[in-house]
Each structure stands twice: as structure tokens, then as C-alpha cells.
Motif scaffolding. Sequence first.
Motif, short mmCIF file in Angstrom:
data_model
loop_
_atom_site.label_atom_id
_atom_site.label_comp_id
_atom_site.label_asym_id
_atom_site.label_seq_id
_atom_site.Cartn_x
_atom_site.Cartn_y
_atom_site.Cartn_z
N PRO A 69 6.72 -9.02 37.45
CA PRO A 69 7.76 -9.93 36.99
C PRO A 69 8.71 -10.37 38.10
O PRO A 69 8.92 -9.66 39.08
CB PRO A 69 8.53 -9.08 35.98
CG PRO A 69 8.42 -7.68 36.54
CD PRO A 69 7.02 -7.61 37.14
N LYS B 211 3.29 -19.20 25.62
CA LYS B 211 3.84 -18.12 24.79
C LYS B 211 3.70 -18.40 23.29
O LYS B 211 4.43 -17.85 22.48
CB LYS B 211 5.32 -17.92 25.13
CG LYS B 211 5.56 -17.52 26.58
CD LYS B 211 7.04 -17.41 26.90
CE LYS B 211 7.26 -17.06 28.36
NZ LYS B 211 8.69 -17.03 28.73
N ALA C 295 3.35 -13.31 34.80
CA ALA C 295 3.84 -14.52 34.13
C ALA C 295 3.85 -14.35 32.61
O ALA C 295 4.40 -13.38 32.10
CB ALA C 295 2.98 -15.71 34.57
N ASP C 296 3.22 -15.30 31.90
CA ASP C 296 3.24 -15.26 30.44
C ASP C 296 2.52 -14.04 29.88
O ASP C 296 2.73 -13.66 28.72
CB ASP C 296 2.61 -16.53 29.87
CG ASP C 296 3.41 -17.78 30.19
OD1 ASP C 296 4.63 -17.65 30.39
OD2 ASP C 296 2.81 -18.87 30.27
N ARG D 153 13.43 -9.55 30.41
CA ARG D 153 12.85 -9.78 29.08
C ARG D 153 11.83 -8.71 28.72
O ARG D 153 11.77 -8.25 27.58
CB ARG D 153 12.22 -11.17 29.03
CG ARG D 153 13.24 -12.30 29.07
CD ARG D 153 12.60 -13.65 28.79
NE ARG D 153 11.74 -14.10 29.88
CZ ARG D 153 12.17 -14.79 30.93
NH1 ARG D 153 13.45 -15.09 31.06
NH2 ARG D 153 11.32 -15.19 31.87
N PHE D 154 11.03 -8.29 29.69
CA PHE D 154 10.00 -7.29 29.42
C PHE D 154 10.62 -5.96 29.00
O PHE D 154 10.10 -5.26 28.13
CB PHE D 154 9.12 -7.10 30.66
CG PHE D 154 7.94 -6.20 30.46
CD1 PHE D 154 6.84 -6.62 29.72
CD2 PHE D 154 7.91 -4.92 31.00
CE1 PHE D 154 5.74 -5.80 29.53
CE2 PHE D 154 6.82 -4.09 30.83
CZ PHE D 154 5.73 -4.52 30.08
N HIS E 203 4.77 -11.51 28.40
CA HIS E 203 5.26 -11.80 27.05
C HIS E 203 4.39 -11.12 26.01
O HIS E 203 4.89 -10.50 25.06
CB HIS E 203 5.28 -13.32 26.85
CG HIS E 203 5.57 -13.75 25.45
ND1 HIS E 203 6.84 -13.71 24.90
CD2 HIS E 203 4.74 -14.22 24.46
CE1 HIS E 203 6.79 -14.15 23.65
NE2 HIS E 203 5.54 -14.47 23.36
N LYS F 174 4.28 -7.05 26.26
CA LYS F 174 5.50 -6.32 25.88
C LYS F 174 5.27 -5.43 24.66
O LYS F 174 5.83 -4.34 24.56
CB LYS F 174 6.62 -7.32 25.63
CG LYS F 174 7.96 -6.68 25.31
CD LYS F 174 9.02 -7.76 25.13
CE LYS F 174 10.33 -7.15 24.69
NZ LYS F 174 11.37 -8.20 24.50
N GLU G 105 11.90 -12.28 34.08
CA GLU G 105 10.79 -11.68 33.32
C GLU G 105 10.97 -10.17 33.21
O GLU G 105 10.64 -9.58 32.17
CB GLU G 105 9.47 -12.01 34.00
CG GLU G 105 9.09 -13.48 33.92
CD GLU G 105 7.95 -13.85 34.86
OE1 GLU G 105 7.32 -14.90 34.62
OE2 GLU G 105 7.70 -13.11 35.84
#
Length: 503
Positions: free
Chosen positions: A373, A327, A350-351, A380-381, A354, A357, A377
Motif C-alpha cells: 500500500p 472496487k 492497489a485495488d 484504509r486496509f 480493498h 481486507k 491504502e
Amino acid sequence: MHNQIVSAKTMRAMDAQTCKLHAMTGLALMERAGRAIFSKLSTTKPWCETRPLIVCGPGNNGGDGLVVAEALLLAGMDVSVCLVSEDQHLSTENRQVYERLKDRVHRIQRSEDIEWLKQQISCHDWILEALFGIGLTRPIEGVFKAVVALLNASGKSIVSIDLPAGLHTDSGQVLGMAVNATETWAIQAFKFGHFLADGKDYCGRLDCVDVGIVPVETPWLHQCLTEEDFLGRFPMRKQNVHKYHFGHVLVFGGDTSMMGAPVLSALASMRGGAGLASIVMPEQLRSAYTFSQPEIMIKTYCFEALPETIGELDEKELSIFGPGLGKKTPAYEQVIEHIMQQPRPLIIDADGLHYAKRWRSELLGKPYVVITPHGGEFNRFFDLSSRQDNDVIATVETLMQDTEAILVLKGPVTLVVRSGRACWIPFGSSVLAKAGTGDVLSGLIAARAAVNTSLFDATCEAVALHAQAGKCIERRHGREGLVASDLLAVMHTAFRSLHDGTE
């Protein structure tokens, strides 16, 4: 609808609509449900060959149990029945059935009354539990708590009607304590609580009893897909083919500390049926790739010249973006921006979530995008706090309404979601709760997308294949000792199992 999953509110609406359409009373519907359960019980081994103890509660679920007891007694079976209620209050329909049976029903109203139940448990082969069903909304206490504790300590097999007592219908949370069922027979439709939170641990083997209750229209269709639903969807490969018939999977991933993740995705895509697989990485990371995987090709690109060095994807190429990216490299936002403009299947894992988004709104509007996700995740997304995520169903429905992309929400039961439809795939194993298994899943999704014209169906098939591989390992070796790469070694077995039901 086959294998539908509903909330308590929807189930009550279905009951009401059935009574209205067929001019039925609540008692008539209860008797229909009880007779359907009796029919299943009387034809299913070992239950039909052994002596049950029937434990009923004061509501309509308990009434279902009383109807079953009445049918068994009329059939000449030797059964014992108890009705647990802390006061004289019974639901109207429950009382009507109880009045017909009261000479054969033992009442338990205080904790001191359960000595009879202890004695009966010891001389019966198994227990049919009908204490609450979908009616419970608060923690179990009082005499019910004592009864549930006794059932769980009995060592007997327990079949719960609709839902094990103590399990919340919509969330799957245990309300203080819950019956640990051997089997659960859902009435007409599965409930969200069968699959969420603690549901899988307490329900045991799940089955659904059709009692002729009519569905109601809802904005979303939630459907449980079992192994049987996938039989025949993995046909044997034809002879007159070549590798380009099965797609070329490009895995955009890898970092100096996580180069294994894209390797897992690439190998999984080939184990899942892809014809070719390449890991695509920045030129400066090429020296970090030290794996010896002769099946995997390597491609590199320069951040300073993305369009020229990545190029345009051809019709056989599919992309996975994210495994092992880390990230700490903002330039990956440019990579996902470039890839997502090309109308080819794109799996973001996964990453990759990040970096994706930033383009969330645009990505969710693209029908060729799949995001994968797990719960954290997902939060967070979509910028959710864990508190906002308490009601996962309402959250998913709100966020994915009117979107074109596909969501794969990974967990003990994995959901595949596109606007208005959610398929639940519940037969995975907890052996999959290991680092790297998500990378394997992303590779399988890409592989199935290469050979299926429906991206939604391909995604469901990949989740099923992934779950089945986990089950193959569990059946052979138990739930401990798995690493993600072990899934690759049993993928051919998982294919065969979903092809024709054999291993």
C-alpha cells in the motif's frame, strides 16, 4: 549495526550506555564525536580545501561543533566560530568546551547581533551548522530564527551535524523553519527524521559518521539500505538456463476502465527477470483487453467455477492480485480467498487491498504474502484515520508485530517490513509519484521472488530496482515528464547500475 535508524530517545539511550560501558563522561563522548567529524571533514573534498564558518547552538550538538572548531584551529586552519544562545545557559559539556575556546568564539544572543554573522558568511566558503541536532522539539524562534533565515539565504554550501536545525528528529516535520542543508552527517546512526516528511528535502546528501557509540537492544531493527548495499545482488544471468527457471507471473487484474494497470505489472515482471507473464481476468472482460503486447499471455476464469477455471498454481507460478481491478465487484473476494490458500508468493497491490481486507488477519499470518500500500491504502486496509497515522513508525510497529506477511509501505522513502525488522530504501526519486508506478513495482517484486529463496530479500531488491530506475530517468531527463511505462525502458540500465555501479 550498519546503517541503523533510531529515534531521539534511542539515540540518547545509546549515548548513556556508551558512557556507562566505557566509564566516559559526557564531555569525553562529545570530544570523540567532534574528533570523528573533524577527521571526516579533513579528508573529504571540497570541505578539507576550503574555509568554513562554524555556527553552534547552546546544547550538545553545538558542543560537537565547538570540538570540531577546536580541532581545526589546532590544525592551523583559518576558521571563524560563533555560538548562538538567547541567554547565558549552555549545556554542561558545551560550556566546558566553550571555556577553552571563548577567546576565539563570537557570541550571538540577540537578533541585532547577527550583523557579524552576515559579514563572516560573505568571507567564508561554506558553513558547518551545529545549532540543535536531535535536541529540538518546538518551533524555532527569536535569534535562532534570524540565524537560520540568514544561513538559508547565504547561497553557501551547508553541512549540518546530525540533523539540520529545525527538523524534528522523529517525524521529519519542519518546526517553523529549518536549515536547508547541502549535506547532513548523522552521528553514529540515521534518525527517522532524515527520511520522513520533509527530511529528504532538507537534509541534502546523507552520510553517517561512526563515533563508536554502542547500540542498545530495541524490539525493532530499522535499517537504511543504500545503493551500495545492493551491489552484487543482481548477478548476470547464466547461459545454461531457460524461461521456466525464472518463474511465471500471473497478474489478476484489469477492469474495463483500467486495463493498462495489469499490463504494466506483467511487462515489469518480465523486465525484472520473470520468464513468462500472464494477465488473468474474468471471462466477461476478455473483450476489453485491446492492448497489443506480444510478450503477455491471457488467461480467463469464471466466478461461478473458480477452483476449476483458475486451478492450482504450480511451483513456478507467482501471483499479483489487484492492478486495475476497481472496487465494484465483490466476487473478487472469492478470487483472493482461493489464491491465498496456495503457498506461492502472492503480491497484493492497489485495488486488491480493498478485496483482501476481508481476509486481513489470515493474510498477515502467511509468510508468502506481500502487501504494497501507499499511505492512504495503508490507512484504509488497517481501518486507521489519518489522525491515528501521525506517528507512522509506532503505527507500523504495532500493526506488523508478530505477523508473517511482508509490508511494502510506499512513499518518498519506501519501507519493507516484517515483524521486528524494517528496511528503509531512500534513494528513489519523486519522478515515481505518478499513476502506474506502483503496478510496475508489484511486477518487479514478483520477478525477484521467482529467483530469490528469501521473499523479504527479493522484495527489498525489487524496491531498490524500482528506485534505481527512477533515478536513472532523473539523471538523464530531470524530474518532469515521466510516465510509468518509461521505467520499463530503463530497467536494463537500473539492473546494470546495481550489478556493478555503472550505467
